[in-house]
Enzyme design. Structure first.
Site, short mmCIF file in Angstrom:
data_model
loop_
_atom_site.label_atom_id
_atom_site.label_comp_id
_atom_site.label_asym_id
_atom_site.label_seq_id
_atom_site.Cartn_x
_atom_site.Cartn_y
_atom_site.Cartn_z
N GLY A 205 11.70 103.75 110.21
CA GLY A 205 11.55 102.30 110.20
C GLY A 205 10.12 101.91 110.50
N ASN A 206 9.92 100.66 110.89
CA ASN A 206 8.59 100.19 111.23
C ASN A 206 8.69 99.19 112.38
OD1 ASN A 206 9.08 97.49 110.00
ND2 ASN A 206 9.06 98.66 108.08
#
Length: 406
Positions: A205-206
């Site tokens: 993810g981020n």
């Protein structure tokens, strides 16, 4: 303007007298409706002297005039200041135990509430749920200030200064009588980050918090648009607003499907989501186990779908997708190229009409309350640098979008 000023039983009731003075000095007719507990802080003679009008608190007073309905019907504006946690809960539940509760149920005009309470009460999930419910119904909630509270306590929950409440109320009334630039338009906005599964537990993810996308959705709705918010992983709740519909997604593929579905025949698309560029080529059905002495597994990545470019390409192929598409570019610079230069190259590759370029990194943009960006245009219009809170940045982006649609 005929104003109903509701006052509930908090220590900040004395400041409502100053708010009343601002209203009357501006030439407005003000009818004060305090609760019984409010009268323990400021008495009826004070309200009557400052307003020049009789003050009623009970539903059974002036029944010959059907006062509990008449006040709400004849008002141009209803202001509840201070609004205690108890009064917010009653209003959210639709309760009408007194005259003020009846007025809130019968009013079809703008309703403004200025909460004041201790920090713990304001932050309690019940209070936040009640605020969200009221906002969803169109009530304007003025955020409480941060500062000295009753006793030695300090924090968020302080009653805003009467001048600030009055200024915000005047802006709300001006907006209510001003044609919205996005009235009749439908805008689709993506927000948050995408997550790409590695196994049933882990994902790539981020750091996107979703704050900028949510701010864009709220501002677009305030400017009259119907909004579809396609929400990925976010650190904040999705907005509750009668003009905002929320669609939840997780992966980049789900985001692409949602955009191509929900953006059909809409007026504009804003791609504010932080899209994962890569995903694991293989997703294991069981959790990858950590074994003592064994080397870490090798994870092979593959590129995810290019949502923005694919949408532009499908529009060019004749699909009924928005004629104005706004992209976001989260960039870092290097020794030879600035983030803005990378953004210009991306604008050319992607083919959208507008691109918002952010310089990102640890402590920059992601998860922060402020943003620093530059809006660039495919048609050669001058760049628009923007810096400030994410709401202020959203307001400028929505303004540029409205101009493009016009």
């Amino acid at each position: 303007m005929r104003i109903v000023l509701g006052v509930t039983g908090g220590i900040a009731a004395y400041k409502a007298a100053l708010l009343l003075r601002l209203m009357t000095e501006a030439g407005h007719e003000v009818h004060v409706v305090p609760t019984e507990s409010a009268l323990k802080f400021v008495g009826k003679p004070t309200w009557e002297a400052l307003s020049g009008k009789p003050v009623y608190t009970d539903t059974f007073e002036a029944v010959e005039d059907v006062n509990h309905v008449l006040q709400g019907r004849k008002a141009d504006l209803v202001v509840l200041a201070p609004a205690t946690a108890d009064s917010l809960a009653k209003a959210a539940a639709g309760l009408a135990p007194d005259l003020l509760g009846n007025i809130l149920l019968t009013a079809t005009v703008p309703v403004v509430m200025a909460p004041a309470m201790h920090t713990e009460m304001w932050e309690h999930p019940a209070t936040q749920a009640n605020v969200a419910t009221l906002r969803h119904r169109g009530v304007h909630i003025i955020e409480p200030a941060v500062g000295r509270l009753t006793g030695a306590d300090t924090g968020k929950g302080r009653f805003p200064e009467p001048e600030d409440i009055w200024d915000q109320t005047l802006r709300i009334m001006a907006d209510a009588h001003t044609e919205k630039p996005l009235a009749g338009k439908h805008v689709v906005i993506s927000s948050g980050g995408t997550r790409e599964a590695l196994d049933p537990v882990r994902y790539l993810g981020n750091r996107s918090s979703g704050k900028q996308g949510v701010a864009l959705a709220e501002v677009a709705a305030q400017q009259g648009a119907d909004v579809t918010l396609i929400a990925g992983a976010m650190d904040i709740p999705a907005p509750e607003h009668p003009n905002i519909t929320v669609v939840h997604i997780e992966s980049t593929r789900e985001l692409l499907d949602a955009v191509l579905n929900h953006a059909r025949a809409k007026d504009a698309l804003i791609m504010a989501a932080a899209v994962a560029d890569f995903r694991p080529a293989t997703i294991t059905s069981d959790k990858i186990k950590k074994q003592d002495g064994a080397s870490a597994p090798t994870i092979v990545l593959e590129q995810t779908e290019d949502v923005l470019k694919t949408t532009v390409e499908q529009r060019a192929a004749g699909e009924p997708l928005p004629r104005v598409i706004v992209g976001f570019a989260a960039e870092t610079g290097d020794a030879t190229t600035t983030p803005l230069e990378y953004g210009r190259a991306k604008l050319q590759r992607k083919g959208c009409e507008i691109l918002v370029v952010n310089e990102v990194g640890v402590g920059k943009v992601f998860g922060q309350d402020d943003n620093d960006a530059t809006i660039i245009f495919a048609n050669g219009s001058p760049d628009v640098p923007i810096k400030g809170t994410k709401t202020a940045v959203a307001a400028e982006i929505i303004d540029q979008l409205a101009r493009a649609l016009a």
